[in-house]
Design a protein around this motif. Structure first.
Motif, PDB file in Angstrom:
ATOM      1  N   GLU A  19       6.175   5.862 -11.651  1.00  0.00           N
ATOM      2  CA  GLU A  19       4.925   5.326 -12.215  1.00  0.00           C
ATOM      3  C   GLU A  19       4.065   5.072 -10.956  1.00  0.00           C
ATOM      4  O   GLU A  19       3.301   3.992 -10.746  1.00  0.00           O
ATOM      5  N   PHE A  20       4.228   5.779 -10.129  1.00  0.00           N
ATOM      6  CA  PHE A  20       3.466   5.661  -8.477  1.00  0.00           C
ATOM      7  C   PHE A  20       3.038   7.146  -8.381  1.00  0.00           C
ATOM      8  O   PHE A  20       3.369   7.529  -7.147  1.00  0.00           O
ATOM      9  N   ALA A  21       2.215   7.623  -8.936  1.00  0.00           N
ATOM     10  CA  ALA A  21       1.477   8.880  -8.256  1.00  0.00           C
ATOM     11  C   ALA A  21       0.641   8.717  -7.111  1.00  0.00           C
ATOM     12  O   ALA A  21       0.117   7.753  -7.106  1.00  0.00           O
ATOM     13  N   PHE A  23       3.399   9.787  -5.676  1.00  0.00           N
ATOM     14  CA  PHE A  23       4.892   9.829  -4.956  1.00  0.00           C
ATOM     15  C   PHE A  23       5.831  10.162  -5.801  1.00  0.00           C
ATOM     16  O   PHE A  23       6.703  10.970  -5.706  1.00  0.00           O
ATOM     17  N   GLU A  24       5.663   9.425  -7.062  1.00  0.00           N
ATOM     18  CA  GLU A  24       6.542   9.605  -8.215  1.00  0.00           C
ATOM     19  C   GLU A  24       5.995   9.679  -9.380  1.00  0.00           C
ATOM     20  O   GLU A  24       5.409   8.416  -9.572  1.00  0.00           O
ATOM     21  N   TYR A  25       6.027  10.340 -10.420  1.00  0.00           N
ATOM     22  CA  TYR A  25       5.397  10.277 -11.744  1.00  0.00           C
ATOM     23  C   TYR A  25       6.311  11.069 -12.742  1.00  0.00           C
ATOM     24  O   TYR A  25       6.681  12.208 -12.274  1.00  0.00           O
ATOM     25  N   ALA A  56      12.775   0.469 -13.755  1.00  0.00           N
ATOM     26  CA  ALA A  56      11.786  -0.415 -13.349  1.00  0.00           C
ATOM     27  C   ALA A  56      11.785  -0.577 -11.890  1.00  0.00           C
ATOM     28  O   ALA A  56      13.018  -0.689 -11.217  1.00  0.00           O
ATOM     29  N   PHE A  57      10.692  -0.782 -11.162  1.00  0.00           N
ATOM     30  CA  PHE A  57      10.620  -1.064  -9.929  1.00  0.00           C
ATOM     31  C   PHE A  57      11.379  -2.227  -9.275  1.00  0.00           C
ATOM     32  O   PHE A  57      12.419  -2.168  -8.556  1.00  0.00           O
ATOM     33  N   ASP A  58      11.228  -3.300  -9.995  1.00  0.00           N
ATOM     34  CA  ASP A  58      12.203  -4.554  -9.755  1.00  0.00           C
ATOM     35  C   ASP A  58      13.638  -4.386 -10.085  1.00  0.00           C
ATOM     36  O   ASP A  58      14.453  -5.494  -9.683  1.00  0.00           O
ATOM     37  N   ILE A  73      14.210   6.221  -3.350  1.00  0.00           N
ATOM     38  CA  ILE A  73      13.027   6.763  -2.756  1.00  0.00           C
ATOM     39  C   ILE A  73      11.961   6.191  -3.846  1.00  0.00           C
ATOM     40  O   ILE A  73      12.035   6.770  -5.071  1.00  0.00           O
ATOM     41  N   ALA A  74      11.011   5.321  -3.512  1.00  0.00           N
ATOM     42  CA  ALA A  74      10.110   4.857  -4.379  1.00  0.00           C
ATOM     43  C   ALA A  74       8.734   4.463  -3.875  1.00  0.00           C
ATOM     44  O   ALA A  74       8.272   3.347  -4.157  1.00  0.00           O
ATOM     45  N   GLY A  75       8.312   5.138  -2.782  1.00  0.00           N
ATOM     46  CA  GLY A  75       7.107   4.449  -2.058  1.00  0.00           C
ATOM     47  C   GLY A  75       7.378   3.318  -1.900  1.00  0.00           C
ATOM     48  O   GLY A  75       6.501   2.181  -1.675  1.00  0.00           O
ATOM     49  N   MET A  76       8.704   2.803  -1.324  1.00  0.00           N
ATOM     50  CA  MET A  76       9.068   1.350  -1.150  1.00  0.00           C
ATOM     51  C   MET A  76       8.845   0.948   0.296  1.00  0.00           C
ATOM     52  O   MET A  76       9.323   1.706   1.143  1.00  0.00           O
ATOM     53  N   THR A  77       8.063  -0.251   0.352  1.00  0.00           N
ATOM     54  CA  THR A  77       7.742  -0.521   1.765  1.00  0.00           C
ATOM     55  C   THR A  77       9.265  -1.400   2.356  1.00  0.00           C
ATOM     56  O   THR A  77       9.728  -2.120   1.618  1.00  0.00           O
ATOM     57  N   ALA A  78       9.521  -0.842   3.563  1.00  0.00           N
ATOM     58  CA  ALA A  78      10.414  -1.489   4.453  1.00  0.00           C
ATOM     59  C   ALA A  78      10.206  -2.906   4.765  1.00  0.00           C
ATOM     60  O   ALA A  78       9.675  -3.164   5.773  1.00  0.00           O
ATOM     61  N   GLU A  81      11.917  -8.970   4.140  1.00  0.00           N
ATOM     62  CA  GLU A  81      12.618  -9.718   2.966  1.00  0.00           C
ATOM     63  C   GLU A  81      13.713  -8.427   2.702  1.00  0.00           C
ATOM     64  O   GLU A  81      14.826  -8.813   2.518  1.00  0.00           O
ATOM     65  N   ARG A  82      13.368  -7.489   2.232  1.00  0.00           N
ATOM     66  CA  ARG A  82      14.386  -6.357   1.673  1.00  0.00           C
ATOM     67  C   ARG A  82      15.265  -5.979   2.528  1.00  0.00           C
ATOM     68  O   ARG A  82      16.419  -5.560   2.361  1.00  0.00           O
ATOM     69  N   LYS A  83      14.793  -6.014   3.930  1.00  0.00           N
ATOM     70  CA  LYS A  83      15.749  -5.634   5.076  1.00  0.00           C
ATOM     71  C   LYS A  83      17.210  -6.380   4.920  1.00  0.00           C
ATOM     72  O   LYS A  83      18.250  -6.231   5.422  1.00  0.00           O
ATOM     73  N   LEU A 123       4.368  -6.518 -10.662  1.00  0.00           N
ATOM     74  CA  LEU A 123       5.475  -7.558 -10.336  1.00  0.00           C
ATOM     75  C   LEU A 123       6.477  -6.808  -9.300  1.00  0.00           C
ATOM     76  O   LEU A 123       6.942  -5.662  -9.531  1.00  0.00           O
ATOM     77  N   GLY A 124       6.788  -7.810  -8.324  1.00  0.00           N
ATOM     78  CA  GLY A 124       7.529  -7.274  -7.199  1.00  0.00           C
ATOM     79  C   GLY A 124       7.004  -6.269  -6.259  1.00  0.00           C
ATOM     80  O   GLY A 124       7.826  -5.919  -5.279  1.00  0.00           O
ATOM     81  N   PHE A 125       6.022  -5.823  -6.284  1.00  0.00           N
ATOM     82  CA  PHE A 125       5.227  -4.881  -5.431  1.00  0.00           C
ATOM     83  C   PHE A 125       4.936  -5.595  -4.046  1.00  0.00           C
ATOM     84  O   PHE A 125       4.905  -6.762  -4.264  1.00  0.00           O
ATOM     85  N   THR A 126       4.632  -5.098  -3.107  1.00  0.00           N
ATOM     86  CA  THR A 126       4.095  -5.935  -2.140  1.00  0.00           C
ATOM     87  C   THR A 126       2.826  -6.342  -2.292  1.00  0.00           C
ATOM     88  O   THR A 126       2.444  -7.507  -1.551  1.00  0.00           O
ATOM     89  N   GLY A 127       2.056  -5.678  -2.720  1.00  0.00           N
ATOM     90  CA  GLY A 127       0.703  -6.134  -3.226  1.00  0.00           C
ATOM     91  C   GLY A 127       0.943  -7.727  -3.910  1.00  0.00           C
ATOM     92  O   GLY A 127      -0.017  -8.422  -3.861  1.00  0.00           O
ATOM     93  N   LEU A 162      -3.142  -2.794  -5.097  1.00  0.00           N
ATOM     94  CA  LEU A 162      -2.160  -1.703  -4.976  1.00  0.00           C
ATOM     95  C   LEU A 162      -2.327  -0.945  -3.814  1.00  0.00           C
ATOM     96  O   LEU A 162      -3.071  -0.991  -3.097  1.00  0.00           O
ATOM     97  N   ASP A 163      -1.051  -0.228  -3.756  1.00  0.00           N
ATOM     98  CA  ASP A 163      -1.100   0.629  -2.506  1.00  0.00           C
ATOM     99  C   ASP A 163      -2.288   1.772  -2.745  1.00  0.00           C
ATOM    100  O   ASP A 163      -2.631   2.182  -3.708  1.00  0.00           O
ATOM    101  N   GLY A 164      -2.566   2.162  -1.568  1.00  0.00           N
ATOM    102  CA  GLY A 164      -3.776   3.051  -1.161  1.00  0.00           C
ATOM    103  C   GLY A 164      -3.835   4.196  -2.148  1.00  0.00           C
ATOM    104  O   GLY A 164      -4.762   4.610  -2.855  1.00  0.00           O
ATOM    105  N   GLU A 188       5.182   0.359   5.926  1.00  0.00           N
ATOM    106  CA  GLU A 188       5.774   1.779   6.061  1.00  0.00           C
ATOM    107  C   GLU A 188       6.788   2.056   4.913  1.00  0.00           C
ATOM    108  O   GLU A 188       7.576   1.128   4.528  1.00  0.00           O
ATOM    109  N   TYR A 189       6.844   3.152   4.356  1.00  0.00           N
ATOM    110  CA  TYR A 189       7.648   3.364   3.049  1.00  0.00           C
ATOM    111  C   TYR A 189       8.776   4.150   3.799  1.00  0.00           C
ATOM    112  O   TYR A 189       8.829   4.965   4.744  1.00  0.00           O
ATOM    113  N   ALA A 190       9.911   3.595   3.316  1.00  0.00           N
ATOM    114  CA  ALA A 190      11.049   4.142   3.779  1.00  0.00           C
ATOM    115  C   ALA A 190      12.264   4.375   2.625  1.00  0.00           C
ATOM    116  O   ALA A 190      11.970   3.718   1.419  1.00  0.00           O
TER     117      ALA A 190
HETATM  118  N1  GLN Z   1       4.909  -0.083  -1.724  1.00  0.00           N
HETATM  119  C1  GLN Z   1       4.979  -1.114  -2.887  1.00  0.00           C
HETATM  120  C2  GLN Z   1       6.185  -1.785  -2.628  1.00  0.00           C
HETATM  121  O1  GLN Z   1       7.179  -1.409  -1.828  1.00  0.00           O
HETATM  122  C3  GLN Z   1       5.071  -0.346  -4.088  1.00  0.00           C
HETATM  123  C4  GLN Z   1       6.186   0.601  -4.271  1.00  0.00           C
HETATM  124  C5  GLN Z   1       6.036   1.335  -5.768  1.00  0.00           C
HETATM  125  O2  GLN Z   1       5.595   0.753  -6.702  1.00  0.00           O
HETATM  126  N2  GLN Z   1       6.741   2.126  -6.012  1.00  0.00           N
HETATM  127  O3  GLN Z   1       6.403  -2.963  -3.099  1.00  0.00           O
END
Ligand code: GLN
Length: 225
Positions: A19-21, A23-25, A56-58, A73-78, A81-83, A123-127, A162-164, A188-190
């Motif tokens: 759900e993140f065009a 990057f993935e949709y 779901a992202f979370d 792989i989900a446009g996820m910011t490193a 906290e997640r590390k 919910l749960g996004f870095t935003g 939201l992410d850019g 940074e997405y990783a």
């Molecule tokens: N980059 C944001 C995050 O890591 C959003 C990622 C996403 O929605 N796929 O929370």
């Protein structure tokens, strides 16, 4: 799913949230996007089959920790906290949070400008984290970006953070909304791999280096951005 320490990895399960065009949709029921192409190239490079699991992202980090997937792989910011919970690959994309408002709203030049406003986050996004740190914002949490954008268009909220790139995508496909001039800090997405799977992490990182050196990575950037 489980890959023994010495055994060769033959198939990897990759978690994403489609759900993140761009990057993935989903397109005709298939997961597509920059991340999907990059992941396909990485698995080719490593010499394994891959299967994408959309969720779901979370739910992604819990699924990785429960070994339901081998990596994410989900446009996820490193984030720091997640590390604590997972290992991240080398960065494959740099992004930042932006603010989306109605087209006729006054510009919001920085994130402090969200004070006193009703702001939608996912919910749960870095935003979500960024906005929740600003005092005096009325935060409304959504399960998906499009739901937040719909409420924004109906005037139920003042802004969406939201992410850019996905933000640009929403603005392109929806009338009456715009991105303000505010720019969040670099993120940074990783790709995420579980802490006890160093072997896969090393393979992913060296594949990423190869793809950057042989021009494949740049080709994908051109294709999607
Ligand atoms: N980059 C944001 C995050 O890591 C959003 C990622 C996403 O929605 N796929 O929370």
């Amino acid at each position: 799913v489980a890959c023994g320490n010495e055994k060769k990895i033959e198939k990897i399960y990759v978690g994403t949230n489609a759900e993140f065009a761009p990057f993935e949709y989903l397109e005709d029921g298939k997961t597509v996007g920059f991340d999907m192409d990059l992941m396909a190239e990485i698995s080719k490079e490593i010499g394994v089959e891959m299967e994408i699991k959309d969720m779901a992202f979370d739910g992604l980090l819990p699924a990785l920790q429960a070994k339901k997937v081998d990596m994410i792989i989900a446009g996820m910011t490193a984030t720091e906290e997640r590390k604590k919970a997972v290992n991240f690959s080398e960065t494959y994309y740099k992004a930042n949070q932006v603010i989306i408002t109605a087209e006729d709203a006054e510009d919001i030049p920085d994130f402090e400008g969200l004070k006193g406003k009703k702001v939608g986050v996912i919910l749960g996004f870095t935003g979500d984290v960024v906005v929740s740190e600003i005092d005096g914002v009325e935060v409304k949490k959504y399960n998906a970006g499009y739901a937040a954008i719909m409420d924004l268009k109906e005037g139920k909220i003042d802004a969406v953070v939201l992410d850019g790139e996905p933000a640009k995508n929403f603005v392109k496909n929806n009338e009456g909304i715009k991105i303000t001039s505010a720019e969040g800090e670099k993120e940074e997405y990783a790709m995420a791999v579980s802490k006890d799977n160093k072997e896969l992490l090393e393979k992913v990182d060296s594949a990423l280096i190869t793809l950057k050196e042989n021009g494949t990575y740049d080709k994908l950037l051109k294709k999607w951005f």
